[in-house]
Design an enzyme around this catalytic site. Structure first.
Site, PDB file in Angstrom:
ATOM      1  N   ASP A  68       1.233   5.210   1.633  1.00 52.74           N
ATOM      2  CA  ASP A  68       0.817   6.190   2.625  1.00 52.74           C
ATOM      3  C   ASP A  68       1.382   7.562   2.259  1.00 52.74           C
ATOM      4  OD1 ASP A  68      -0.444   4.187   4.046  1.00 52.74           O
ATOM      5  OD2 ASP A  68       1.291   3.799   5.323  1.00 52.74           O
ATOM      6  N   ASP A 121       8.897   5.178  13.742  1.00 50.54           N
ATOM      7  CA  ASP A 121       9.475   4.104  14.529  1.00 50.54           C
ATOM      8  C   ASP A 121      10.850   3.650  14.047  1.00 50.54           C
ATOM      9  OD1 ASP A 121       8.463   2.949  12.219  1.00 50.54           O
ATOM     10  OD2 ASP A 121       7.048   1.623  13.248  1.00 50.54           O
ATOM     11  N   ASP A 161       0.852  -1.191   0.000  1.00 50.89           N
ATOM     12  CA  ASP A 161       0.000   0.000   0.000  1.00 50.89           C
ATOM     13  C   ASP A 161       0.888   1.241   0.000  1.00 50.89           C
ATOM     14  OD1 ASP A 161       0.911   0.154   2.674  1.00 50.89           O
ATOM     15  OD2 ASP A 161      -0.797  -1.028   3.356  1.00 50.89           O
TER      16      ASP A 161
END
EC number: 2.7.7.19
Length: 461
Positions: free
Chosen positions: A86, A166, A84
């Site tokens: 983002d 992260d 996907d």
């Protein structure tokens, strides 16, 4: 140009200091971002979905900054096909919603915009800043006592957004303005080295969100990367923090961990870091013991089969996955109940219910998956019945195929007779005439002859 050359080139053209550590790895000066111009990297707009491009250009044309970010950029640089895409921007969620009619805002802890184009959804996030840059009052309301982030809607700049992500390899940005790649945190270097590294202090980052430990395992297994020593050291000590994560969120993480095509290596890493026990405590307990001097191998074989099926484009349902992951405690509990005098069917039903109820305390399991999971377990007994009409009724059962596949896995590791699995493999391929020859007749019951009642004797009044 490979990633090493890209990194060297970017540092040279920006005049950045190149720092070499003891292992000879190149580390950029963190005061300035590395910017890779379009001719020097491999990302092409032809590899980005049309929906993502519409969002990127829509934001740009409205005067906002607009970047592709995260796994999509990482995978494109590695030559992989992203799952996907983002997008991140300096536009607020409300401004994004005003730009796109098909947009809806979701989330409270982390406010996001979902922009839909047909069946594809592009997730758009506003640049975030770290909470520790805010006032103490804000920190108190944004974090739990253990340090876990409760709210994350503090907006910031692109650089602030990069440092609050992260892992370094997930903090790479593709700028739609000039098609460059921007790296603030050394993600290009770690991508080249095949290293998974947290941004910032690992213990603090895990306390902010313990699920990052599961994400570290998932990315390491998926990419074949080595977890940096500083990133892996706190895992075993802080794994207990996963007990505070809602079971529904852990269920979603389990699906990501084991249905991504790397289930077996993920399972091995979870056990290596002592994290599997927080997801499947009963299974972890069973696997810590040997059976008759041999390790229990069913779970590993089932996960290997899961990877094979996914690689072949075959489906794997959460019901089947959970049936495999919980089978060992169900099997042992069933035998305990039989030893205590319960019938085989009663024992299987009780064991299935007990294990399911206990498991949902760790990870939730929606009923649409738990019901077929228990059917797969119960049908293992029905597969043993090969006389009369039982095999025909079994073939017509909606869960037959799943139960049969489960039987094959049990036979492969010696938990079920191989002859039984081979019988069912042959039986379902035969025509009706040949099937009738293979099925043994049901045992005939001798009819008890009913005694004729003696006529009541008449008596004179």
């Amino acid at each position: 140009m490979d990633l090493t050359a890209v990194l060297l080139y970017a540092q040279a053209i920006q005049g950045q200091a190149i720092r070499v550590n003891n292992q000879g790895d190149i580390a950029p000066d963190s005061s300035q971002p590395v910017t890779i111009p379009r001719p020097e990297h491999s990302i092409s707009r032809a590899s980005i979905s049309s929906a993502a491009l519409k969002v990127l250009y829509g934001l740009k044309e409205a005067g906002y900054q607009s970047f592709l970010v995260g796994g999509g950029v990482r995978d494109l640089l590695l030559g992989r096909e992203p799952k996907d895409f983002d997008v991140t921007t300096d536009a607020t969620p409300e401004e994004i919603r005003r730009l796109f009619r098909s947009c809806r805002l979701i989330g409270r802890r982390f406010r996001l915009a979902h922009v839909r184009f047909g069946r594809e959804v592009i997730e758009v996030a506003t640049f975030r800043a770290r909470h520790d840059e805010q006032s103490d009052e804000d920190n108190d309301s944004a974090h739990s006592e253990e340090g876990r982030i409760l709210r994350d809607n503090v907006f910031g700049s692109l650089e602030e957004d990069a440092w609050r992500r992260d892992f370094t390899i997930n903090a790479l940005y593709y700028d739609i303005k000039d098609f460059s790649v921007v790296d603030y945190v050394g993600g290009l270097e770690d991508l080249r080295a095949g290293t998974l590294k947290l941004i910032g202090d690992p213990e603090q980052r895990y306390r902010e969100d313990p699920v990052r430990m599961l994400r570290a395992v998932r990315f390491a297994a998926k990419l074949g990367f080595r977890v940096h020593p500083d990133t892996e050291t706190p895992m075993q000590e802080l794994g207990v923090l996963l007990e505070d994560i809602p079971s529904a969120r852990l269920f979603e993480e389990v699906l990501k961990l084991f249905l991504g095509g790397c289930a077996l290596s993920t399972f091995e890493l979870l056990r290596h870091y002592d994290l599997f026990q927080y997801l499947f405590p009963m299974t972890d307990e069973v696997l810590s013991h040997e059976e008759e001097g041999f390790p229990i191998t069913f779970v590993a074989r089932a996960l290997e089969n899961t990877d094979t099926r996914l690689a072949e484009g075959k489906p794997v349902t959460p019901a089947f996955l959970y049936a495999a992951l919980l089978w060992e405690p169900v099997r042992l509990r069933t035998q305990e109940l039989i030893d205590q005098g319960a019938s085989a069917l009663e024992a299987a039903q009780i064991a299935g219910n007990e294990i399911t109820v206990a498991q949902v305390q760790a990870t939730s399991l929606p009923k649409r998956f738990s019901f077929p999971m228990r059917e797969i377990w119960l049908l293992q007994q029905r597969l043993e019945k090969r006389r009369g009409k039982a095999p025909y009724r079994m073939l017509e059962h909606p869960r037959f195929r799943a139960a049969y596949d489960f039987l094959l896995l049990r036979a492969e590791v010696g938990e079920a007779p191989r002859e039984l699995a081979e019988w069912w493999t042959d039986f379902q391929q035969l025509n009706p005439v040949e099937q009738a020859k293979k099925v043994e007749p049901a045992p005939t019951r001798k009819r008890r002859r009913r005694r004729k009642k003696k006529p009541a004797s008449s008596s004179d009044d």
